[in-house]
Design an enzyme around this catalytic site. Structure first.
Site, short mmCIF file in Angstrom:
data_model
loop_
_atom_site.label_atom_id
_atom_site.label_comp_id
_atom_site.label_asym_id
_atom_site.label_seq_id
_atom_site.Cartn_x
_atom_site.Cartn_y
_atom_site.Cartn_z
N PRO A 295 0.95 -1.09 0.36
CA PRO A 295 -0.16 0.08 -0.15
C PRO A 295 1.05 0.91 -0.44
CG PRO A 295 -0.83 -1.42 1.39
CD PRO A 295 0.48 -2.11 0.98
N GLY B 273 2.27 4.88 0.46
CA GLY B 273 1.71 6.16 1.22
C GLY B 273 1.18 5.10 2.75
N ALA B 274 1.64 4.13 3.30
CA ALA B 274 0.91 3.43 4.61
C ALA B 274 2.88 3.57 4.67
CB ALA B 274 0.26 2.11 3.99
N GLY B 275 3.37 3.53 4.76
CA GLY B 275 4.25 4.06 6.01
C GLY B 275 5.05 2.34 5.28
N LEU B 276 5.60 1.67 4.38
CA LEU B 276 6.08 1.20 4.20
C LEU B 276 7.12 0.74 4.17
CD1 LEU B 276 2.44 -1.97 4.35
CD2 LEU B 276 4.49 -1.56 5.86
N SER C 112 7.77 1.89 0.03
CA SER C 112 7.87 1.28 -0.85
C SER C 112 8.64 2.49 -1.55
CB SER C 112 6.55 1.67 -1.51
OG SER C 112 5.95 3.20 -1.05
N ALA D 143 11.85 2.83 -0.90
CA ALA D 143 13.05 2.19 -0.80
C ALA D 143 13.30 0.35 -1.57
CB ALA D 143 12.95 2.53 0.63
N ALA D 144 11.99 0.15 -1.49
CA ALA D 144 11.90 -1.34 -2.50
C ALA D 144 12.24 -1.13 -3.29
CB ALA D 144 10.46 -1.52 -1.79
N ASP E 84 15.22 1.96 5.85
CA ASP E 84 14.25 1.48 4.71
C ASP E 84 15.14 0.73 3.74
OD1 ASP E 84 12.56 2.42 5.99
OD2 ASP E 84 11.61 3.52 4.27
#
Length: 328
Positions: free
Chosen positions: A108, A110-113, A115, A117-118, A159
């Protein structure tokens, strides 16, 4: 001439378990790679132009790698900066124009996960393999961190380290050392996230202004967050479920005192606890975005509860970091 026709790689997202915001002030943090991934495919184009398509975002554009320019051709303007991560990642690996880059995101946004960086880490691995350049994981993480710094102006290495290496890490005081934690027990965590997105830069600035205005109040809060993170490190390694939950709940209260909580986040936090989570808290910058809930034996119940008014899903810790998916 290069023989590689196409390369696909993937990298995991991340979640911060303890220490967000305090890490900006040199305090430690604990974070984990999660089993939600970004996939980056690179293949040759015949027209010597470089095109990027981020399918889940509906964002696409042409890159000029030689001049470092982006020609945005589709999608919402505020999502345009995702192409900057791709541009700078390709430049870092000395890539020439003439590529089609396809990005699929199972995280998701903008959910702080983590994305961005990945995407950065996976793009660097894909392009290095495509160009027949061998990079160690440490080199990938270093280049990806440089990209995040260039795009964001300021960034934590958390991250990009997790997307590259996977696992659970403890970032020591003043980011002096990144320590991989040896955790032998499952960490049953769910992510709850809202449609409302927080602005990380603005939230960090808001906290900074409070620290400057009320140092005698705010510095003890940040010191308490440091103590929580250090106790949490011990609890996670020892599998002390009760202590992990209690520390999450205390941490959430302190984040609330920084002014980064919202009604939506608070509702998820307290409904998670009411449904059986031992602990729940904001994860990431706050102001929207996500919470985590630590739910031994109650994962499905908590997910079902939060899904009635927001969005929730279970995450597993990803021991594996960036990886090659396919190559031809």
């Amino acid at each position: 001439m290069l023989n590689t026709k196409h390369v696909t790689t993937s990298a995991p997202g991340k979640t911060i378990l303890f220490g967000e915001h305090a890490v900006v002030y040199g305090k430690p943090a604990i974070a984990a790679a999660v089993d939600r991934r970004v996939y980056v495919k690179i293949e040759k184009r015949e027209d010597n132009r470089t095109h990027v398509n981020v399918e889940e975002l509906g964002v696409s554009g042409f890159l000029n790698l030689e001049r470092g320019l982006i020609e945005f051709d589709n999608g919402e303007y505020e999502k345009k900066n995702i192409l900057e991560y791709v541009l700078k990642s390709l430049i870092k690996t000395n890539t020439n124009d003439g590529l089609e880059v396809t990005i699929n995101i199972d995280i998701p946004i903008g959910a702080g996960l983590g994305s961005s960086a990945a995407i950065t880490v996976a793009t660097i691995l894909s392009s290095s393999i495509y160009n027949n350049i061998h990079l160690t994981r440490d080199e990938i993480a270093k280049l990806a961190y440089q990209v995040e710094l260039e795009v964001q102006g300021a960034a934590s290495p958390i991250d990009t380290t997790l997307s590259t290496h996977g696992g659970v890490i403890y970032l020591s005081k003043n980011a002096e050392e990144i320590i991989t934690l040896d955790i032998n027990t499952e960490i049953p965590i769910i992510i709850g996230y809202t449609s409302k997105r927080g602005n990380t830069g603005k939230l960090v600035e808001t906290v900074k202004l409070k620290v400057e205005k009320y140092p005698q109040i705010m510095n003890p809060i940040l010191n308490s967050m440091e103590s929580i993170t250090n106790h949490a490190r011990e609890a996670l390694v020892n599998g002390d479920q009760q202590k992990i939950g209690e520390l999450m709940n205390i941490n959430h209260g302190l984040l609330d005192s920084l002014g980064v909580n919202t009604e939506e986040l608070s509702k998820m936090v307290y409904f998670a606890r009411k449904t059986g989570a031992l602990g729940s808290k904001i994860t990431g910058a706050g102001g929207g975005g996500s919470i985590i809930a630590y739910c031994p034996g109650r994962v499905e119940e908590v997910i079902s509860c939060i899904n009635k008014f927001e969005n929730a899903f279970k995450i597993n810790i990803s021991i594996e970091g960036v990886r090659l998916e396919s190559k031809e």
